[in-house]
Design a protein around this motif. Structure first.
Motif, PDB file in Angstrom:
ATOM      1  N   PRO A   1       0.763  -1.218   0.010  1.00 36.31           N
ATOM      2  CA  PRO A   1      -0.136  -0.114   0.094  1.00 36.31           C
ATOM      3  C   PRO A   1       0.960   1.261  -0.024  1.00 36.31           C
ATOM      4  CG  PRO A   1      -0.174  -1.244   2.221  1.00 36.31           C
ATOM      5  CD  PRO A   1       0.563  -2.005   1.133  1.00 36.31           C
ATOM      6  N   ALA A   2       0.470   2.260  -0.643  1.00 34.50           N
ATOM      7  CA  ALA A   2       1.277   3.633  -0.753  1.00 34.50           C
ATOM      8  C   ALA A   2       1.256   4.197   0.841  1.00 34.50           C
ATOM      9  CB  ALA A   2       0.327   4.415  -1.727  1.00 34.50           C
ATOM     10  N   ARG A   3       2.543   4.661   0.819  1.00 35.32           N
ATOM     11  CA  ARG A   3       2.776   5.485   2.178  1.00 35.32           C
ATOM     12  C   ARG A   3       2.995   6.678   2.036  1.00 35.32           C
ATOM     13  NH1 ARG A   3       4.598   1.595   6.243  1.00 35.32           N
ATOM     14  NH2 ARG A   3       6.092   2.767   7.045  1.00 35.32           N
ATOM     15  N   GLY A   4       2.319   7.296   3.155  1.00 38.29           N
ATOM     16  CA  GLY A   4       2.425   8.967   3.091  1.00 38.29           C
ATOM     17  C   GLY A   4       1.305   9.564   3.563  1.00 38.29           C
ATOM     18  N   PHE A   5       1.236  10.924   3.432  1.00 35.48           N
ATOM     19  CA  PHE A   5      -0.065  11.726   3.983  1.00 35.48           C
ATOM     20  C   PHE A   5      -0.848  12.099   2.784  1.00 35.48           C
ATOM     21  CE2 PHE A   5       3.683  12.873   6.834  1.00 35.48           C
ATOM     22  CZ  PHE A   5       2.810  12.397   8.000  1.00 35.48           C
ATOM     23  N   SER A   6      -2.389  11.857   3.389  1.00 45.47           N
ATOM     24  CA  SER A   6      -3.026  12.541   2.370  1.00 45.47           C
ATOM     25  C   SER A   6      -3.103  14.046   2.455  1.00 45.47           C
ATOM     26  CB  SER A   6      -4.561  12.018   2.675  1.00 45.47           C
ATOM     27  OG  SER A   6      -5.009  12.416   3.610  1.00 45.47           O
ATOM     28  N   LEU A   7      -3.784  14.807   1.445  1.00 46.07           N
ATOM     29  CA  LEU A   7      -3.994  16.127   1.611  1.00 46.07           C
ATOM     30  C   LEU A   7      -4.920  16.438   2.933  1.00 46.07           C
ATOM     31  CD1 LEU A   7      -2.942  18.671   0.065  1.00 46.07           C
ATOM     32  CD2 LEU A   7      -5.130  18.264  -1.203  1.00 46.07           C
ATOM     33  N   LEU A   8      -5.775  15.817   3.001  1.00 42.99           N
ATOM     34  CA  LEU A   8      -6.568  16.182   4.310  1.00 42.99           C
ATOM     35  C   LEU A   8      -5.804  16.014   5.701  1.00 42.99           C
ATOM     36  CD1 LEU A   8      -9.392  16.593   5.682  1.00 42.99           C
ATOM     37  CD2 LEU A   8      -9.716  14.240   5.614  1.00 42.99           C
ATOM     38  N   GLU A   9      -5.003  15.034   5.729  1.00 41.95           N
ATOM     39  CA  GLU A   9      -4.298  14.700   6.998  1.00 41.95           C
ATOM     40  C   GLU A   9      -3.180  16.032   7.071  1.00 41.95           C
ATOM     41  OE1 GLU A   9      -3.768  10.047   7.443  1.00 41.95           O
ATOM     42  OE2 GLU A   9      -2.720  10.832   5.783  1.00 41.95           O
ATOM     43  N   LEU A  10      -2.485  16.250   6.045  1.00 42.61           N
ATOM     44  CA  LEU A  10      -1.644  17.450   6.054  1.00 42.61           C
ATOM     45  C   LEU A  10      -2.333  18.715   6.552  1.00 42.61           C
ATOM     46  CD1 LEU A  10       1.200  18.336   5.345  1.00 42.61           C
ATOM     47  CD2 LEU A  10       0.616  18.567   3.177  1.00 42.61           C
ATOM     48  N   ALA A  11      -3.422  19.030   5.965  1.00 44.38           N
ATOM     49  CA  ALA A  11      -4.462  20.199   6.353  1.00 44.38           C
ATOM     50  C   ALA A  11      -4.650  20.219   7.889  1.00 44.38           C
ATOM     51  CB  ALA A  11      -5.619  20.377   5.505  1.00 44.38           C
ATOM     52  N   VAL A  12      -5.126  19.086   8.492  1.00 39.81           N
ATOM     53  CA  VAL A  12      -5.404  18.814   9.718  1.00 39.81           C
ATOM     54  C   VAL A  12      -4.124  19.173  10.527  1.00 39.81           C
ATOM     55  CG1 VAL A  12      -5.986  17.353  11.395  1.00 39.81           C
ATOM     56  CG2 VAL A  12      -7.239  17.429   9.429  1.00 39.81           C
ATOM     57  N   VAL A  13      -2.807  18.605  10.151  1.00 38.22           N
ATOM     58  CA  VAL A  13      -1.607  18.952  10.827  1.00 38.22           C
ATOM     59  C   VAL A  13      -1.390  20.569  10.691  1.00 38.22           C
ATOM     60  CG1 VAL A  13       0.986  18.546  10.830  1.00 38.22           C
ATOM     61  CG2 VAL A  13      -0.754  16.597  10.927  1.00 38.22           C
ATOM     62  N   ALA A  14      -1.651  20.955   9.710  1.00 38.53           N
ATOM     63  CA  ALA A  14      -1.316  22.618   9.512  1.00 38.53           C
ATOM     64  C   ALA A  14      -2.288  23.527  10.513  1.00 38.53           C
ATOM     65  CB  ALA A  14      -1.337  22.934   7.990  1.00 38.53           C
ATOM     66  N   VAL A  15      -3.476  22.871  10.673  1.00 43.83           N
ATOM     67  CA  VAL A  15      -4.386  23.850  11.282  1.00 43.83           C
ATOM     68  C   VAL A  15      -4.051  23.504  12.823  1.00 43.83           C
ATOM     69  CG1 VAL A  15      -6.849  23.675  11.881  1.00 43.83           C
ATOM     70  CG2 VAL A  15      -6.336  23.719   9.738  1.00 43.83           C
ATOM     71  N   VAL A  16      -3.778  22.570  13.075  1.00 41.43           N
ATOM     72  CA  VAL A  16      -3.121  22.086  14.547  1.00 41.43           C
ATOM     73  C   VAL A  16      -2.203  22.797  15.016  1.00 41.43           C
ATOM     74  CG1 VAL A  16      -2.396  20.430  16.285  1.00 41.43           C
ATOM     75  CG2 VAL A  16      -4.406  20.030  14.884  1.00 41.43           C
ATOM     76  N   LEU A  17      -1.295  22.948  13.917  1.00 35.63           N
ATOM     77  CA  LEU A  17       0.143  23.570  14.268  1.00 35.63           C
ATOM     78  C   LEU A  17      -0.075  25.142  14.436  1.00 35.63           C
ATOM     79  CD1 LEU A  17       3.089  21.777  12.424  1.00 35.63           C
ATOM     80  CD2 LEU A  17       2.734  21.915  14.725  1.00 35.63           C
ATOM     81  N   SER A  18      -0.612  25.720  13.733  1.00 36.47           N
ATOM     82  CA  SER A  18      -1.211  27.248  13.400  1.00 36.47           C
ATOM     83  C   SER A  18      -2.051  27.477  14.947  1.00 36.47           C
ATOM     84  CB  SER A  18      -1.791  27.446  12.195  1.00 36.47           C
ATOM     85  OG  SER A  18      -3.019  26.989  12.152  1.00 36.47           O
ATOM     86  N   ILE A  19      -2.776  26.596  15.166  1.00 39.49           N
ATOM     87  CA  ILE A  19      -3.517  26.989  16.480  1.00 39.49           C
ATOM     88  C   ILE A  19      -2.350  26.982  17.631  1.00 39.49           C
ATOM     89  CG2 ILE A  19      -5.197  26.040  18.232  1.00 39.49           C
ATOM     90  CD1 ILE A  19      -6.818  25.009  16.083  1.00 39.49           C
ATOM     91  N   LEU A  20      -1.587  25.944  17.800  1.00 38.20           N
ATOM     92  CA  LEU A  20      -0.586  25.962  18.919  1.00 38.20           C
ATOM     93  C   LEU A  20       0.427  26.981  18.759  1.00 38.20           C
ATOM     94  CD1 LEU A  20       0.127  22.094  19.000  1.00 38.20           C
ATOM     95  CD2 LEU A  20      -0.894  23.261  20.450  1.00 38.20           C
TER      96      LEU A  20
END
Length: 167
Positions: A4-23
């Motif tokens: 199976p392909a390994r990596g982040f989906s665009l949705l996962e990357l967006a969630v991480v970006a939002v969490v990091l910006s809030i922090l």
């Protein structure tokens, strides 16, 4: 069968970006809060040093029986009475004062602190800046002597020119 392909989906990357910006936003807000608390503590410490220098200067005059010269203290630069100038004392009040510095305004005879990170400071703005201004005041009281009452020196204080509140 392939792996199976390994990596982040665009949705996962967006969630991480939002969490990091809030922090990061919370961190910056707390950093500003603590910077203001440090500035306030430094201001209060320096103000107390000025007050102590003022009281020592008056005491010297009284010991030397020069009470008549005490009136001059209301016009002099309080920084001259200190054994060491504060590191953030920038001299006489300029046309464009810099934040975070103490000045002496020779025209109004006031000691001035120009606040830097002062979101919690409630004071009238001057030249677009929050400034804390103080003036030396000789305190007098009536003293009874043979032949009548005279005004004697009761003390000295560094009084705020305008009301301020730093929460």
């Amino acid at each position: 069968m392939g792996r199976p392909a390994r990596g982040f989906s665009l949705l996962e990357l967006a969630v991480v970006a939002v969490v990091l910006s809030i922090l990061c936003g919370i961190l910056l807000q707390r950093l500003n809060y603590y910077q203001e608390k440090v500035e306030r503590a430094q201001f209060e410490m320096q103000l107390q040093i000025y007050k102590t220098g003022l009281q020592v200067r008056l005491a010297e005059m009284i010991i030397q029986h020069r009470e008549q010269d005490a009136r001059r203290l209301e016009d002099e630069n309080p920084t001259l009475w200190l054994s060491e100038k504060p590191t953030n004392y920038a001299g006489y009040y300029p046309r464009r004062p810099e934040v975070g510095n103490w000045y002496f305004d020779s025209s109004s005879r006031e000691l001035v602190y120009v606040a830097n990170t002062a979101d919690g400071l409630e004071v009238e703005r001057r030249d677009g800046l929050k400034q804390l201004r103080f003036r030396v005041q000789i305190l007098r009281q009536p003293v009874s002597i043979p032949g009548g009452d005279v005004q004697g020196i009761a003390g000295i204080k560094l009084a705020p020119v305008t009301v301020y509140r730093w929460s």
